[in-house]
Motif scaffolding. Structure first.
Motif, PDB file in Angstrom:
ATOM      1  N   TRP A  15       0.826  -1.213   0.000  1.00 24.80           N
ATOM      2  CA  TRP A  15       0.000   0.000   0.000  1.00 24.80           C
ATOM      3  C   TRP A  15       0.860   1.264   0.000  1.00 24.80           C
ATOM      4  CZ3 TRP A  15      -2.186   2.842   4.636  1.00 24.80           C
ATOM      5  CH2 TRP A  15      -3.190   3.737   4.241  1.00 24.80           C
ATOM      6  N   THR A  16       2.015   1.216   0.672  1.00 27.16           N
ATOM      7  CA  THR A  16       2.860   2.409   0.816  1.00 27.16           C
ATOM      8  C   THR A  16       4.095   2.372  -0.083  1.00 27.16           C
ATOM      9  OG1 THR A  16       4.075   1.395   2.673  1.00 27.16           O
ATOM     10  CG2 THR A  16       2.148   2.741   3.220  1.00 27.16           C
ATOM     11  N   ARG A  17       4.154   1.419  -1.010  1.00 24.08           N
ATOM     12  CA  ARG A  17       5.402   1.223  -1.742  1.00 24.08           C
ATOM     13  C   ARG A  17       5.806   2.429  -2.590  1.00 24.08           C
ATOM     14  NH1 ARG A  17       1.588  -1.191  -4.898  1.00 24.08           N
ATOM     15  NH2 ARG A  17       1.787  -1.010  -7.178  1.00 24.08           N
ATOM     16  N   ARG A  18       4.849   3.162  -3.147  1.00 28.65           N
ATOM     17  CA  ARG A  18       5.212   4.323  -3.965  1.00 28.65           C
ATOM     18  C   ARG A  18       5.886   5.397  -3.121  1.00 28.65           C
ATOM     19  NH1 ARG A  18       0.805   2.362  -6.701  1.00 28.65           N
ATOM     20  NH2 ARG A  18       1.163   2.173  -8.944  1.00 28.65           N
ATOM     21  N   THR A  19       5.440   5.553  -1.901  1.00 30.31           N
ATOM     22  CA  THR A  19       6.102   6.496  -1.000  1.00 30.31           C
ATOM     23  C   THR A  19       7.508   6.012  -0.666  1.00 30.31           C
ATOM     24  OG1 THR A  19       3.959   7.084  -0.043  1.00 30.31           O
ATOM     25  CG2 THR A  19       5.919   7.648   1.221  1.00 30.31           C
ATOM     26  N   ILE A  20       7.648   4.697  -0.493  1.00 29.02           N
ATOM     27  CA  ILE A  20       8.976   4.130  -0.207  1.00 29.02           C
ATOM     28  C   ILE A  20       9.928   4.412  -1.364  1.00 29.02           C
ATOM     29  CG2 ILE A  20      10.258   1.988   0.177  1.00 29.02           C
ATOM     30  CD1 ILE A  20       7.809   0.898   1.640  1.00 29.02           C
ATOM     31  N   TYR A  21       9.460   4.260  -2.603  1.00 20.47           N
ATOM     32  CA  TYR A  21      10.316   4.551  -3.763  1.00 20.47           C
ATOM     33  C   TYR A  21      10.770   6.010  -3.739  1.00 20.47           C
ATOM     34  CZ  TYR A  21       8.229   0.233  -5.622  1.00 20.47           C
ATOM     35  OH  TYR A  21       7.802  -1.059  -5.789  1.00 20.47           O
ATOM     36  N   TRP A  22       9.848   6.906  -3.379  1.00 12.06           N
ATOM     37  CA  TRP A  22      10.166   8.336  -3.369  1.00 12.06           C
ATOM     38  C   TRP A  22      11.203   8.664  -2.298  1.00 12.06           C
ATOM     39  CZ3 TRP A  22       8.509  11.958   0.537  1.00 12.06           C
ATOM     40  CH2 TRP A  22       8.851  13.278   0.254  1.00 12.06           C
ATOM     41  N   VAL A  23      11.008   8.174  -1.074  1.00 13.94           N
ATOM     42  CA  VAL A  23      11.968   8.498  -0.009  1.00 13.94           C
ATOM     43  C   VAL A  23      13.301   7.789  -0.246  1.00 13.94           C
ATOM     44  CG1 VAL A  23      10.167   8.983   1.690  1.00 13.94           C
ATOM     45  CG2 VAL A  23      11.087   6.667   1.527  1.00 13.94           C
ATOM     46  N   LEU A  24      13.273   6.649  -0.933  1.00 13.45           N
ATOM     47  CA  LEU A  24      14.540   5.978  -1.282  1.00 13.45           C
ATOM     48  C   LEU A  24      15.341   6.840  -2.255  1.00 13.45           C
ATOM     49  CD1 LEU A  24      16.366   3.463  -1.176  1.00 13.45           C
ATOM     50  CD2 LEU A  24      15.002   2.510  -3.060  1.00 13.45           C
ATOM     51  N   ALA A  25      14.662   7.408  -3.230  1.00 16.52           N
ATOM     52  CA  ALA A  25      15.358   8.242  -4.215  1.00 16.52           C
ATOM     53  C   ALA A  25      15.965   9.476  -3.561  1.00 16.52           C
ATOM     54  CB  ALA A  25      14.386   8.654  -5.322  1.00 16.52           C
ATOM     55  N   ILE A  26      15.218  10.154  -2.684  1.00 13.24           N
ATOM     56  CA  ILE A  26      15.747  11.378  -2.075  1.00 13.24           C
ATOM     57  C   ILE A  26      16.774  11.060  -0.990  1.00 13.24           C
ATOM     58  CG2 ILE A  26      13.677  12.698  -2.593  1.00 13.24           C
ATOM     59  CD1 ILE A  26      12.812  12.443   0.295  1.00 13.24           C
ATOM     60  N   SER A  27      16.932   9.793  -0.620  1.00 13.45           N
ATOM     61  CA  SER A  27      17.991   9.400   0.313  1.00 13.45           C
ATOM     62  C   SER A  27      19.270   9.021  -0.427  1.00 13.45           C
ATOM     63  CB  SER A  27      17.534   8.208   1.165  1.00 13.45           C
ATOM     64  OG  SER A  27      16.403   8.521   1.924  1.00 13.45           O
ATOM     65  N   ILE A  28      19.116   8.434  -1.604  1.00 16.18           N
ATOM     66  CA  ILE A  28      20.286   7.983  -2.367  1.00 16.18           C
ATOM     67  C   ILE A  28      21.070   9.159  -2.943  1.00 16.18           C
ATOM     68  CG2 ILE A  28      20.971   6.799  -4.495  1.00 16.18           C
ATOM     69  CD1 ILE A  28      18.809   4.734  -3.931  1.00 16.18           C
ATOM     70  N   VAL A  29      20.376  10.139  -3.490  1.00 16.81           N
ATOM     71  CA  VAL A  29      21.057  11.228  -4.203  1.00 16.81           C
ATOM     72  C   VAL A  29      22.031  11.993  -3.312  1.00 16.81           C
ATOM     73  CG1 VAL A  29      20.718  13.405  -5.427  1.00 16.81           C
ATOM     74  CG2 VAL A  29      19.250  11.450  -5.951  1.00 16.81           C
ATOM     75  N   PRO A  30      21.627  12.538  -2.160  1.00 11.61           N
ATOM     76  CA  PRO A  30      22.613  13.279  -1.346  1.00 11.61           C
ATOM     77  C   PRO A  30      23.725  12.392  -0.803  1.00 11.61           C
ATOM     78  CG  PRO A  30      20.528  13.057  -0.172  1.00 11.61           C
ATOM     79  CD  PRO A  30      20.285  12.597  -1.559  1.00 11.61           C
ATOM     80  N   THR A  31      23.415  11.114  -0.551  1.00 10.80           N
ATOM     81  CA  THR A  31      24.459  10.205  -0.049  1.00 10.80           C
ATOM     82  C   THR A  31      25.519   9.974  -1.112  1.00 10.80           C
ATOM     83  OG1 THR A  31      22.793   9.125   1.332  1.00 10.80           O
ATOM     84  CG2 THR A  31      24.874   7.971   1.036  1.00 10.80           C
ATOM     85  N   LEU A  32      25.097   9.774  -2.348  1.00 13.32           N
ATOM     86  CA  LEU A  32      26.049   9.608  -3.449  1.00 13.32           C
ATOM     87  C   LEU A  32      26.898  10.859  -3.640  1.00 13.32           C
ATOM     88  CD1 LEU A  32      23.937   7.737  -6.169  1.00 13.32           C
ATOM     89  CD2 LEU A  32      25.979   6.880  -5.002  1.00 13.32           C
ATOM     90  N   LEU A  33      26.249  12.008  -3.587  1.00 10.57           N
ATOM     91  CA  LEU A  33      26.989  13.257  -3.778  1.00 10.57           C
ATOM     92  C   LEU A  33      27.997  13.478  -2.661  1.00 10.57           C
ATOM     93  CD1 LEU A  33      24.083  15.619  -4.914  1.00 10.57           C
ATOM     94  CD2 LEU A  33      25.884  14.633  -6.342  1.00 10.57           C
ATOM     95  N   TYR A  34      27.645  13.099  -1.457  1.00  7.80           N
ATOM     96  CA  TYR A  34      28.535  13.293  -0.303  1.00  7.80           C
ATOM     97  C   TYR A  34      29.689  12.290  -0.324  1.00  7.80           C
ATOM     98  CZ  TYR A  34      29.927  13.804   4.621  1.00  7.80           C
ATOM     99  OH  TYR A  34      30.629  14.000   5.782  1.00  7.80           O
ATOM    100  N   GLN A  35      29.384  11.007  -0.551  1.00  8.34           N
ATOM    101  CA  GLN A  35      30.388   9.960  -0.398  1.00  8.34           C
ATOM    102  C   GLN A  35      31.169   9.715  -1.686  1.00  8.34           C
ATOM    103  OE1 GLN A  35      31.292   8.798   2.320  1.00  8.34           O
ATOM    104  NE2 GLN A  35      32.214   6.762   2.088  1.00  8.34           N
ATOM    105  N   ALA A  36      30.449   9.650  -2.802  1.00 10.44           N
ATOM    106  CA  ALA A  36      31.125   9.311  -4.051  1.00 10.44           C
ATOM    107  C   ALA A  36      31.690  10.540  -4.757  1.00 10.44           C
ATOM    108  CB  ALA A  36      30.147   8.585  -4.988  1.00 10.44           C
ATOM    109  N   ALA A  37      30.944  11.659  -4.723  1.00 11.10           N
ATOM    110  CA  ALA A  37      31.414  12.866  -5.414  1.00 11.10           C
ATOM    111  C   ALA A  37      32.268  13.760  -4.524  1.00 11.10           C
ATOM    112  CB  ALA A  37      30.212  13.653  -5.948  1.00 11.10           C
ATOM    113  N   GLY A  38      32.338  13.443  -3.231  1.00  6.76           N
ATOM    114  CA  GLY A  38      33.198  14.198  -2.330  1.00  6.76           C
ATOM    115  C   GLY A  38      32.676  15.565  -1.948  1.00  6.76           C
ATOM    116  N   LEU A  39      31.374  15.788  -2.075  1.00  4.44           N
ATOM    117  CA  LEU A  39      30.798  17.081  -1.702  1.00  4.44           C
ATOM    118  C   LEU A  39      30.504  17.096  -0.201  1.00  4.44           C
ATOM    119  CD1 LEU A  39      28.340  17.599  -4.713  1.00  4.44           C
ATOM    120  CD2 LEU A  39      30.712  18.370  -4.478  1.00  4.44           C
ATOM    121  N   LYS A  40      31.540  17.228   0.609  1.00  4.93           N
ATOM    122  CA  LYS A  40      31.428  17.131   2.052  1.00  4.93           C
ATOM    123  C   LYS A  40      30.672  18.315   2.681  1.00  4.93           C
ATOM    124  CE  LYS A  40      33.822  13.333   2.119  1.00  4.93           C
ATOM    125  NZ  LYS A  40      33.173  12.043   2.440  1.00  4.93           N
TER     126      LYS A  40
END
Length: 336
Positions: A15-40
């Motif tokens: 029932w809530t899976r679409r919301t889970i997809y949305w919060v997963l996306a907005i969690s992945i992007v800043p983490t990638l930018l911080y850890q992989a792209a070095g934007l500390k």
């Protein structure tokens, strides 16, 4: 209404899976930018997020309390309709002792009133949530009786063709059916089939049923205030968006006390924890939305169709009928 012990976790996740997809996306992007792209520098103080989360929790709690109150009031209203209906059946049977056909007419017209009222309660409103994608998908697990059979077909079981044509041409069919009831008992008084005391008592039940109909219409036609619903949505979306930015530095600090494979990789845990925390908030919001409109046809509605069928069975038995309609049964633990 859910009649089982509880919803299963699998049902809730679907029932809530679409919301889970949305919060997963907005969690992945800043983490990638911080850890992989070095934007500390891509962090915000945790205190800011915590304060926003506290305010959001308060407003979610307020909303869910109010939406539950709406559903509970609706259940009380239809409980009162159930009680008044039984009283109407007894009066129709015991006050009119020399005309069984007239008794049946009054009882069956009451069934028509219940039918018209529940169909009116199932009509769609712009602010209701049953048409949202997740709720539309969930409708495959249960049945909405008012969506399966046209109103005309149901009303034809209880009233004459002449009355049916008249009622279908009116705007508020339930109101006009109760008006016909009042007209009928006035005719009974004129014909001396009931006395003035009995007339007053039956009119009192008509008044009570009108009162309960009005209360039911009030909940149906007046939504949970849109200003509260709107700000609630804004707060939750903002909190879920900022949450991973607030967690980045906190999880990065954990690397100082970690050895082994996780050394230097603790920031990646921002993703699952951010999703989990955001899911708690968004799920509470979704539950509140599914509770605020108790007649819209969602899985958490007040079971007005079941209650109407219960009334019909009770009153048919009161007037001596044995060919009774079956009680409505839950489908996948859900009954309306």
């Amino acid at each position: 209404m859910h009649t089982g012990r509880s919803y299963r976790l699998k049902e809730f996740l679907i029932w809530t899976r679409r919301t889970i997809y949305w919060v997963l996306a907005i969690s992945i992007v800043p983490t990638l930018l911080y850890q992989a792209a070095g934007l500390k520098w891509l962090t915000i103080p945790w205190t800011v997020v915590a304060l926003l989360g506290t305010a959001t929790a308060f407003i979610i709690g307020f909303k869910n309390t109010q939406t539950y109150n709406r559903t509970w009031e609706a259940r009380q209203i239809w409980g009162a309709i159930l009680n008044s209906s039984r009283t109407w059946g007894i009066m129709s049977r015991d006050f009119i002792t020399n005309d069984p056909q007239k008794t049946k007419e009054l009882v069956y017209r009451h069934f028509a009133w219940l039918t018209a009222l529940r169909y009116q309660m199932r009509e769609s409103r712009a602010w209701e949530n049953s048409s949202s994608r997740e709720n539309e998908e969930y409708k495959q697990f249960y049945t909405i009786p008012e969506k399966e059979t046209p109103l005309e077909t149901e009303l034809a079981k209880y009233i004459t063709p002449t009355e049916l044509n008249y009622i279908l041409g009116t705007k508020n069919r339930a109101v006009q059916l109760m008006s016909l009831q009042s007209k009928s008992i006035k005719e009974l008084l004129v014909q001396n089939q009931i006395d003035s005391y009995q007339f007053v008592e039956m009119e009192r039940i008509v008044r009570d049923l009108y009162d309960q109909q009005g209360k039911s219409e009030r909940i149906k036609n007046f939504p949970y205030p849109r200003q509260f619903a709107t700000i609630n949505g804004f707060f939750i979306n903002l909190f879920c968006f900022l949450l991973p930015f607030g967690l980045l530095r906190e999880f990065d600090k954990l690397n100082d006390g970690i050895e082994g494979i996780m050394k230097g990789n603790m920031v990646w845990l921002v993703i699952p924890f951010s999703v989990l925390i955001s899911w708690v908030y968004t799920s509470l919001e979704q539950v509140g939305e599914s509770t605020e409109n108790p007649f819209e046809g969602s899985a958490n509605d007040v079971p007005i169709s079941q209650m109407s069928r219960t009334i019909e069975i009770d009153l048919r038995e009161m007037i001596g009928e044995t060919d009774l309609p079956p009680a409505l049964q839950p489908r996948n633990n859900i009954i309306l």
